[in-house]
Design a protein around this motif. Structure first.
Motif, short mmCIF file in Angstrom:
data_model
loop_
_atom_site.label_atom_id
_atom_site.label_comp_id
_atom_site.label_asym_id
_atom_site.label_seq_id
_atom_site.Cartn_x
_atom_site.Cartn_y
_atom_site.Cartn_z
N PRO A 162 0.86 -1.20 0.08
CA PRO A 162 -0.08 0.00 0.07
C PRO A 162 0.81 1.16 0.03
O PRO A 162 0.34 2.26 -0.37
CB PRO A 162 -0.66 -0.22 1.40
CG PRO A 162 -0.87 -1.57 1.61
CD PRO A 162 0.33 -2.20 1.15
N SER A 182 2.66 2.39 -8.40
CA SER A 182 1.14 2.30 -8.60
C SER A 182 0.86 3.58 -9.37
O SER A 182 0.13 3.17 -10.53
CB SER A 182 0.54 2.62 -7.33
OG SER A 182 0.77 1.55 -6.41
N ARG A 221 -5.61 -4.31 -2.99
CA ARG A 221 -5.33 -3.61 -1.80
C ARG A 221 -5.80 -4.41 -0.52
O ARG A 221 -6.90 -4.47 -0.60
CB ARG A 221 -5.48 -2.17 -1.87
CG ARG A 221 -4.59 -1.29 -2.63
CD ARG A 221 -3.15 -1.42 -2.39
NE ARG A 221 -2.54 -0.30 -3.22
CZ ARG A 221 -1.80 -0.47 -4.39
NH1 ARG A 221 -2.11 -1.99 -4.71
NH2 ARG A 221 -1.30 0.24 -5.10
N SER A 264 -10.10 -5.95 -2.67
CA SER A 264 -9.35 -6.42 -1.61
C SER A 264 -8.99 -7.82 -1.32
O SER A 264 -8.24 -8.26 -0.28
CB SER A 264 -10.03 -5.86 -0.33
OG SER A 264 -11.16 -6.29 -0.08
#
Length: 254
Positions: free
Chosen positions: A74, A80, A98, A232
């Protein structure tokens, strides 16, 4: 179909495990190379950077990549944003995988900050013996805090600049609640610093700090690039990839 996983995380490895061996699918996992002995996922792997967004876009075209899954840490913000730009210019679908962030519960004494330097500025008012769990990168933010003592936990040994009064604990999660309790007690820790990495592997330190009523400085994670869909769950990410194999298109993500 060729899928590139930008990995190095538990979620990236899990996604590779779920997709490995799928008929009609070529899978490549890319690791940044910042850890000396990374846990390699199944399938093809590459290690190292791409040379920015332009280099990644060129790699996508050269290797005929059909989709990219950004399953990086993250806090790996640069890759990213490079991935978002490269995918857009190459017209390649991009999905961000994530793990959910941590959420404070009753009894937590969190102080949320926006950066490591902001975390460092907050420490003198909170304690003198610091458990620093932000990894080996960015320790220069704490290098001038000579009045404080740091226990730094990381997978690989940190390099200068770093705090002058520091003990390094080389370890890799998952960690246990009993182990974190003992660590806080043995080193007489009075404040914890962490990034909001999320997940269960390193969460026990938060429970141990809560029990000991210790303040925890939590560095907020950077946002996912605008317009990039987010999941997720590696299982759902695998379903997203397989849907293209079965239907010829990637399903929309709400």
């Amino acid at each position: 179909m060729h899928v590139l996983i930008l990995g190095g995380t538990t979620e990236g490895r899990r996604l590779a495990e779920l997709l490995h061996g799928t008929p009609g699918l070529k899978l490549t996992s890319s690791l940044a190379g910042r850890v000396a002995s990374p846990r390699l996922p199944p399938g093809e792997t590459r290690v190292g950077g791409f040379g920015g967004a332009e280099g990644l876009a060129a790699w996508l075209r050269e290797h005929a990549v059909d989709a990219v899954v950004d399953a990086t840490h993250p806090f790996a913000g640069t890759i990213s944003f490079n991935a978002a730009q490269a995918a857009a210019t190459s017209h390649v679908p991009l999905l961000a995988l994530r793990r959910p962030g941590w959420v404070p519960v009753e009894g937590d004494r969190w102080r949320e900050v926006g950066s490591l330097r902001e975390a460092a500025r907050s420490l003198p008012a909170l304690g003198r013996r610091v458990f620093l769990t932000t990894g080996r990168m960015g320790l220069d933010a704490f290098a001038d805090l000579d009045a404080l003592w740091f226990l730094v936990r990381s997978v690989d040994a940190p390099q200068p600049p770093h705090p002058s009064r520091m003990e390094v604990l080389l370890d890799r999660g998952p960690f246990t609640l009993d182990g974190e309790r003992e660590l806080l007690r043995r080193h007489r820790i009075d404040v914890v610093v962490t990034k909001d990495s999320g997940g269960a592997a390193t969460a026990p330190k938060l429970a141990a700090a809560r029990e000991a009523r210790l303040p925890v400085v939590v560095v907020r994670r950077p946002p996912v690039p605008e317009g990039v869909p987010v999941l997720s769950d590696p299982e759902k990410a695998a379903q997203w990839v397989r849907a293209h194999l079965e239907q010829g298109s990637f399903p929309a993500i709400d």
